[in-house]
Design a protein around this motif. Structure first.
Motif, mmCIF file in Angstrom:
data_model
loop_
_atom_site.group_PDB
_atom_site.id
_atom_site.type_symbol
_atom_site.label_atom_id
_atom_site.label_comp_id
_atom_site.label_asym_id
_atom_site.label_seq_id
_atom_site.Cartn_x
_atom_site.Cartn_y
_atom_site.Cartn_z
ATOM 1 N N HIS A 73 0.830 -1.200 0.000
ATOM 2 C CA HIS A 73 0.000 0.000 0.000
ATOM 3 C C HIS A 73 0.866 1.253 0.000
ATOM 4 O O HIS A 73 2.010 1.243 0.433
ATOM 5 C CB HIS A 73 -1.037 0.010 1.139
ATOM 6 C CG HIS A 73 -0.599 0.570 2.449
ATOM 7 N ND1 HIS A 73 -0.435 -0.195 3.563
ATOM 8 C CD2 HIS A 73 -0.326 1.836 2.842
ATOM 9 C CE1 HIS A 73 -0.085 0.564 4.583
ATOM 10 N NE2 HIS A 73 0.001 1.802 4.164
ATOM 11 N N TYR A 74 0.258 2.296 -0.549
ATOM 12 C CA TYR A 74 0.834 3.643 -0.564
ATOM 13 C C TYR A 74 -0.023 4.462 0.388
ATOM 14 O O TYR A 74 -1.253 4.372 0.363
ATOM 15 C CB TYR A 74 0.758 4.222 -1.979
ATOM 16 C CG TYR A 74 1.005 5.708 -2.056
ATOM 17 C CD1 TYR A 74 2.301 6.213 -2.075
ATOM 18 C CD2 TYR A 74 -0.054 6.604 -2.102
ATOM 19 C CE1 TYR A 74 2.527 7.581 -2.148
ATOM 20 C CE2 TYR A 74 0.161 7.972 -2.175
ATOM 21 C CZ TYR A 74 1.452 8.446 -2.194
ATOM 22 O OH TYR A 74 1.686 9.800 -2.263
ATOM 23 N N GLY A 75 0.615 5.244 1.252
ATOM 24 C CA GLY A 75 -0.152 6.041 2.191
ATOM 25 C C GLY A 75 0.479 7.388 2.469
ATOM 26 O O GLY A 75 1.598 7.683 2.046
ATOM 27 N N VAL A 76 -0.268 8.196 3.179
ATOM 28 C CA VAL A 76 0.173 9.520 3.623
ATOM 29 C C VAL A 76 -0.045 9.588 5.123
ATOM 30 O O VAL A 76 -1.105 9.212 5.614
ATOM 31 C CB VAL A 76 -0.624 10.638 2.920
ATOM 32 C CG1 VAL A 76 -0.281 12.006 3.494
ATOM 33 C CG2 VAL A 76 -0.365 10.617 1.424
ATOM 34 N N GLN A 133 -3.216 16.726 -3.444
ATOM 35 C CA GLN A 133 -2.799 16.017 -4.648
ATOM 36 C C GLN A 133 -2.495 14.547 -4.394
ATOM 37 O O GLN A 133 -2.468 13.748 -5.323
ATOM 38 C CB GLN A 133 -1.599 16.701 -5.295
ATOM 39 C CG GLN A 133 -0.303 16.565 -4.504
ATOM 40 C CD GLN A 133 0.782 17.480 -4.997
ATOM 41 O OE1 GLN A 133 0.545 18.645 -5.255
ATOM 42 N NE2 GLN A 133 1.987 16.947 -5.129
ATOM 43 N N ARG A 134 -2.284 14.153 -3.124
ATOM 44 C CA ARG A 134 -1.968 12.765 -2.791
ATOM 45 C C ARG A 134 -3.163 11.989 -2.228
ATOM 46 O O ARG A 134 -3.100 10.776 -2.063
ATOM 47 C CB ARG A 134 -0.827 12.736 -1.779
ATOM 48 C CG ARG A 134 0.505 13.204 -2.360
ATOM 49 C CD ARG A 134 1.523 13.422 -1.250
ATOM 50 N NE ARG A 134 2.852 13.690 -1.754
ATOM 51 C CZ ARG A 134 3.314 14.907 -2.027
ATOM 52 N NH1 ARG A 134 2.532 15.977 -1.871
ATOM 53 N NH2 ARG A 134 4.548 15.072 -2.464
ATOM 54 N N LYS A 135 -4.224 12.683 -1.931
ATOM 55 C CA LYS A 135 -5.373 12.077 -1.246
ATOM 56 C C LYS A 135 -5.967 10.900 -2.012
ATOM 57 O O LYS A 135 -6.194 9.833 -1.448
ATOM 58 C CB LYS A 135 -6.437 13.138 -0.980
ATOM 59 C CG LYS A 135 -7.561 12.659 -0.109
ATOM 60 C CD LYS A 135 -8.485 13.809 0.246
ATOM 61 C CE LYS A 135 -9.534 13.349 1.232
ATOM 62 N NZ LYS A 135 -10.365 14.455 1.697
ATOM 63 N N ALA A 136 -6.236 11.073 -3.277
ATOM 64 C CA ALA A 136 -6.856 10.000 -4.065
ATOM 65 C C ALA A 136 -5.937 8.783 -4.175
ATOM 66 O O ALA A 136 -6.397 7.647 -4.071
ATOM 67 C CB ALA A 136 -7.229 10.518 -5.447
ATOM 68 N N SER A 137 -4.644 9.013 -4.366
ATOM 69 C CA SER A 137 -3.704 7.896 -4.503
ATOM 70 C C SER A 137 -3.581 7.092 -3.215
ATOM 71 O O SER A 137 -3.405 5.875 -3.248
ATOM 72 C CB SER A 137 -2.319 8.406 -4.906
ATOM 73 O OG SER A 137 -2.368 8.996 -6.180
ATOM 74 N N ALA A 138 -3.666 7.762 -2.076
ATOM 75 C CA ALA A 138 -3.519 7.077 -0.787
ATOM 76 C C ALA A 138 -4.798 6.338 -0.387
ATOM 77 O O ALA A 138 -4.744 5.387 0.395
ATOM 78 C CB ALA A 138 -3.121 8.072 0.296
ATOM 79 N N GLY A 139 -5.925 6.755 -0.909
ATOM 80 C CA GLY A 139 -7.190 6.078 -0.601
ATOM 81 C C GLY A 139 -7.412 5.888 0.887
ATOM 82 O O GLY A 139 -7.326 6.841 1.662
ATOM 83 N N PRO A 140 -7.664 4.639 1.328
ATOM 84 C CA PRO A 140 -7.956 4.399 2.751
ATOM 85 C C PRO A 140 -6.745 4.615 3.666
ATOM 86 O O PRO A 140 -6.880 4.640 4.879
ATOM 87 C CB PRO A 140 -8.423 2.948 2.791
ATOM 88 C CG PRO A 140 -7.833 2.322 1.579
ATOM 89 C CD PRO A 140 -7.766 3.420 0.535
ATOM 90 N N TYR A 141 -5.562 4.778 3.072
ATOM 91 C CA TYR A 141 -4.357 4.990 3.875
ATOM 92 C C TYR A 141 -3.955 6.469 3.934
ATOM 93 O O TYR A 141 -2.841 6.801 4.275
ATOM 94 C CB TYR A 141 -3.213 4.116 3.340
ATOM 95 C CG TYR A 141 -3.571 2.654 3.429
ATOM 96 C CD1 TYR A 141 -3.559 1.999 4.650
ATOM 97 C CD2 TYR A 141 -3.977 1.953 2.311
ATOM 98 C CE1 TYR A 141 -3.930 0.669 4.753
ATOM 99 C CE2 TYR A 141 -4.337 0.613 2.390
ATOM 100 C CZ TYR A 141 -4.310 -0.015 3.625
ATOM 101 O OH TYR A 141 -4.685 -1.327 3.724
#
Length: 97
Positions: A40-43, A85-93
């Motif tokens: 997973h990718y997260g913020v 700009q990163r919100k959609a890519s991180a999704g639930p993370y």
């Protein structure tokens, strides 16, 4: 008059220097779980003293480990201006850890 102005300026500067910085610090990262392999990718938001990749790794790895994730790497460190700009890519993370 000049002495009072200098005193006021000195006090104002002392207050500004003593006030803690309110810079918000975030990292985007990649993590994995084994058996079966999941990635997973997260913020994540970081404490102010963890605004380097190395410090972010130390702060984030234990948070992820509590849920069985292993931190693979810190992609980047950024401020609040990079969140949207990163919100959609991180999704639930997004800001989960």
């Amino acid at each position: 008059m000049m002495t009072h102005a200098l005193s006021a300026l000195a006090i104002a500067l002392a207050v500004l220097v003593a006030a803690p910085a309110q810079a918000q610090c975030f990292a985007d990262y990649k993590a994995k779980r084994d058996d079966p392999l999941r990635l997973h990718y997260g913020v994540a938001q970081l404490p102010d003293n963890a605004c380097t990749k190395q410090a972010a790794s130390r702060a984030l790895a234990p948070r992820l480990a509590r849920d069985g994730w292993t931190l693979l790497n810190i992609v980047s460190i950024f401020g609040p201006e990079g969140l949207e700009q990163r919100k959609a890519s991180a999704g639930p993370y997004f800001l989960r850890y």
